[in-house]
Design a protein around this motif. Structure first.
Motif, PDB file in Angstrom:
ATOM      1  N   ASP A  65       0.819  -1.215   0.000  1.00 23.68           N
ATOM      2  CA  ASP A  65       0.000   0.000   0.000  1.00 23.68           C
ATOM      3  C   ASP A  65       0.852   1.264   0.000  1.00 23.68           C
ATOM      4  O   ASP A  65       0.441   2.304  -0.543  1.00 23.68           O
ATOM      5  N   GLU A 147      -7.392  -7.566   4.189  1.00 21.66           N
ATOM      6  CA  GLU A 147      -6.407  -6.832   3.399  1.00 21.66           C
ATOM      7  C   GLU A 147      -6.250  -5.376   3.840  1.00 21.66           C
ATOM      8  O   GLU A 147      -5.586  -4.590   3.171  1.00 21.66           O
ATOM      9  N   THR A 172      -7.048  -0.894   2.169  1.00 24.82           N
ATOM     10  CA  THR A 172      -8.197  -1.542   1.518  1.00 24.82           C
ATOM     11  C   THR A 172      -9.386  -1.461   2.456  1.00 24.82           C
ATOM     12  O   THR A 172      -9.292  -1.870   3.615  1.00 24.82           O
ATOM     13  N   TYR A 174     -13.750  -2.075   2.911  1.00 26.50           N
ATOM     14  CA  TYR A 174     -14.819  -2.990   2.499  1.00 26.50           C
ATOM     15  C   TYR A 174     -16.158  -2.276   2.616  1.00 26.50           C
ATOM     16  O   TYR A 174     -16.501  -1.755   3.670  1.00 26.50           O
ATOM     17  N   ARG A 180     -14.596  -4.438  -2.318  1.00 32.99           N
ATOM     18  CA  ARG A 180     -13.413  -3.780  -1.770  1.00 32.99           C
ATOM     19  C   ARG A 180     -12.922  -2.674  -2.696  1.00 32.99           C
ATOM     20  O   ARG A 180     -13.086  -2.750  -3.903  1.00 32.99           O
ATOM     21  N   LYS A 182      -9.488   0.347  -3.002  1.00 32.93           N
ATOM     22  CA  LYS A 182      -8.294   0.973  -2.461  1.00 32.93           C
ATOM     23  C   LYS A 182      -8.644   2.401  -2.076  1.00 32.93           C
ATOM     24  O   LYS A 182      -9.062   3.198  -2.909  1.00 32.93           O
ATOM     25  N   ASP A 209     -11.163   0.093  -7.461  1.00 33.55           N
ATOM     26  CA  ASP A 209     -11.608  -1.147  -6.853  1.00 33.55           C
ATOM     27  C   ASP A 209     -10.444  -2.127  -6.867  1.00 33.55           C
ATOM     28  O   ASP A 209      -9.513  -2.002  -7.659  1.00 33.55           O
ATOM     29  N   VAL A 210     -10.497  -3.111  -5.988  1.00 33.24           N
ATOM     30  CA  VAL A 210      -9.362  -4.010  -5.818  1.00 33.24           C
ATOM     31  C   VAL A 210      -8.945  -4.664  -7.121  1.00 33.24           C
ATOM     32  O   VAL A 210      -7.766  -4.846  -7.393  1.00 33.24           O
ATOM     33  N   LYS A 211      -9.890  -4.972  -7.987  1.00 38.02           N
ATOM     34  CA  LYS A 211      -9.548  -5.620  -9.256  1.00 38.02           C
ATOM     35  C   LYS A 211      -8.756  -4.697 -10.176  1.00 38.02           C
ATOM     36  O   LYS A 211      -8.047  -5.133 -11.070  1.00 38.02           O
ATOM     37  N   ALA A 213      -6.612  -2.335  -8.836  1.00 36.00           N
ATOM     38  CA  ALA A 213      -5.454  -1.829  -8.108  1.00 36.00           C
ATOM     39  C   ALA A 213      -4.112  -2.244  -8.697  1.00 36.00           C
ATOM     40  O   ALA A 213      -3.156  -1.480  -8.590  1.00 36.00           O
TER      41      ALA A 213
END
Length: 217
Positions: A65, A147, A172, A174, A180, A182, A209-211, A213
């Protein structure tokens, strides 16, 4: 001459013979020779391994991060600096229209205990999926999970207590639906008219979004 085993006298201990240890179902004898705090049990070993894995995972998350934060600051398309409110009234105005037209996702927390949230604006609700009435009196753990950058968050809050006026960290978070994102999180102190610290303010910014990141790695 051959070695002879000394004759055992019935009813008496033979001084030349080693003491016999008789098996027993009691745990008393089995723990007498090893202090309790030095005993290695399967449970203690399991707990140690779990703590070690958790510590290593937190270090990994923080390192990743921090890298994302550096990349975000170098990205001209991402806003990473914000004008922070100075008081609770600035952060959460009594005027509902003014409060909910603020494009910054703002939440205000207590500055003691578990940092319970006292209120948020519409932009925060839209980002996180919770209504203001659902989060009042609750701590930010409702936005956290495996995470989350716990070490980075702890250090950011520590810097505020040390007198810094702003601290930024990527973590991260939620949403209520479990998705999720960032979060580029900017924290600051809120003070009363006498300059006394009363609350903390947090501005959340979704930087992917996490996908999505991995583009920052």
């Amino acid at each position: 001459s051959h070695f002879q085993t000394p004759t055992q006298v019935p009813g008496k201990a033979n001084p030349s013979s080693p003491p016999r240890i008789h098996p027993t179902n009691s745990t008393h004898h089995s723990t007498m020779s090893i202090p309790a705090d030095q005993q290695t049990t399967p449970i203690k070993k399991y707990q140690f391994v779990r703590r070690l894995k958790s510590r290593l995972a937190r270090r990994r998350i923080r390192k990743e991060d921090e890298k994302i934060l550096r990349a975000a600051r170098d990205d001209a398309t991402i806003q990473t600096e914000f004008d922070l409110p100075k008081t609770v009234k600035d952060a959460l105005p009594d005027d509902a229209e003014k409060k909910n037209n603020d494009g910054r996702a703002i939440v205000v927390t207590e500055c003691t205990g578990t940092f319970n949230m006292i209120g948020c604006n519409k932009a925060w609700e839209n980002l996180c999926g919770y209504a203001e009435c659902e989060i009042q009196g609750k701590d930010s753990s409702i936005l956290q999970g495996p995470e989350t950058n716990y070490d980075g968050l702890r250090d950011a809050v520590s810097r505020l207590f040390e007198g810094e006026q702003q601290a930024t960290v990527v973590t991260t978070n939620y949403r209520k639906d479990g998705s999720r994102f960032k979060n580029l999180l900017t924290l600051g102190p809120l003070r009363d008219d006498n300059g006394k610290l009363t609350h903390f303010v947090a501005i959340l910014k979704n930087i992917g979004d996490v996908k999505d990141a991995p583009k920052y790695h």
